[in-house]
Design a protein around this motif. Sequence first.
Motif, PDB file in Angstrom:
ATOM      1  N   GLN A 138      -9.511  -2.121  -3.434  1.00  0.00           N
ATOM      2  CA  GLN A 138      -9.433  -1.895  -2.000  1.00  0.00           C
ATOM      3  C   GLN A 138      -9.059  -0.436  -1.749  1.00  0.00           C
ATOM      4  OE1 GLN A 138      -6.318  -4.257  -0.171  1.00  0.00           O
ATOM      5  NE2 GLN A 138      -5.258  -4.420  -2.106  1.00  0.00           N
ATOM      6  N   PRO A 139      -9.536   0.129  -0.638  1.00  0.00           N
ATOM      7  CA  PRO A 139      -9.257   1.551  -0.399  1.00  0.00           C
ATOM      8  C   PRO A 139      -7.815   1.777   0.048  1.00  0.00           C
ATOM      9  CG  PRO A 139     -10.506   0.630   1.417  1.00  0.00           C
ATOM     10  CD  PRO A 139     -10.391  -0.460   0.379  1.00  0.00           C
ATOM     11  N   LEU A 140      -7.272   2.880  -0.360  1.00  0.00           N
ATOM     12  CA  LEU A 140      -5.962   3.316   0.110  1.00  0.00           C
ATOM     13  C   LEU A 140      -6.202   4.023   1.439  1.00  0.00           C
ATOM     14  CD1 LEU A 140      -3.037   3.351  -0.955  1.00  0.00           C
ATOM     15  CD2 LEU A 140      -3.511   5.575  -1.930  1.00  0.00           C
ATOM     16  N   ASP A 141      -5.437   3.673   2.437  1.00  0.00           N
ATOM     17  CA  ASP A 141      -5.681   4.194   3.778  1.00  0.00           C
ATOM     18  C   ASP A 141      -5.058   5.584   3.946  1.00  0.00           C
ATOM     19  OD1 ASP A 141      -6.651   4.189   6.351  1.00  0.00           O
ATOM     20  OD2 ASP A 141      -4.866   3.230   7.183  1.00  0.00           O
ATOM     21  N   ALA A 142      -5.344   6.466   2.999  1.00  0.00           N
ATOM     22  CA  ALA A 142      -4.859   7.854   3.061  1.00  0.00           C
ATOM     23  C   ALA A 142      -5.684   8.659   2.075  1.00  0.00           C
ATOM     24  CB  ALA A 142      -3.385   7.924   2.688  1.00  0.00           C
ATOM     25  N   GLU A 149      -8.740   4.309  -4.504  1.00  0.00           N
ATOM     26  CA  GLU A 149      -8.830   2.852  -4.449  1.00  0.00           C
ATOM     27  C   GLU A 149      -7.806   2.283  -5.421  1.00  0.00           C
ATOM     28  OE1 GLU A 149     -13.306   1.539  -3.881  1.00  0.00           O
ATOM     29  OE2 GLU A 149     -13.091   2.992  -5.506  1.00  0.00           O
ATOM     30  N   GLU A 180       0.844  -1.204   0.000  1.00  0.00           N
ATOM     31  CA  GLU A 180       0.000   0.000   0.000  1.00  0.00           C
ATOM     32  C   GLU A 180       0.874   1.247   0.000  1.00  0.00           C
ATOM     33  OE1 GLU A 180      -3.287   2.115   2.869  1.00  0.00           O
ATOM     34  OE2 GLU A 180      -3.354  -0.067   2.661  1.00  0.00           O
TER      35      GLU A 180
END
Length: 195
Positions: A168-172, A159, A53
């Motif tokens: 999947q989502p990017l955690d930022a 995403e 990620e």
Amino acid sequence: MLDPVARQRALIEETLRAVCPIRTSIVGVPCIFAPEQPATAVAAPAAPVAPSEGDVLRAVRELGLPSLRVHIEPATTTLVNVPTNLYAEPEPFERTLDLLGTPVRVRATPSSFTWHHGDGTSQRTTSAGRPYPHLDVTHRYQGPAEALEVRVDVIYVVEYAVGDEPWQPLDAVITAEGAPSALTVREAAPVLVQP
């Protein structure tokens, strides 16, 4: 002078010393050759490493997400205490990147907009606004001003999908700062005229 048998034996021993440096004491075996070294095994190519990620986030930041230009109505001049309409025109963003030899699909969607009015105030909305007659995003200027810099910053949610895996989502979140547009604010005074 050596007899012919001794000369032949000396010639054979000299030849063997040159050809075979390791001697053996076994009768009838003049020397032992060192065994051949096994060929170095060639390592199989490593399987591609899936991008993390963090790799995706770095690549998206380097790529840069689209910044938006703010549209102002009325165009370059507005009036004090009159609602000034603001809007932007976001477009879908989707790219395929090659990270560590693996295709990674990336898509970014605006989640909110921060409108900087140029007078020290700002507002955040989830709407990109729309042209007049819609007044989704407006601002009332409190006093006259010259050459204000009005801009909109877009906050994107991103995403990604590695290869054929699901999204999947990017955690930022990533913010793209918009380019400023110039605006002058005038003060109007009512004037009575003869009809």
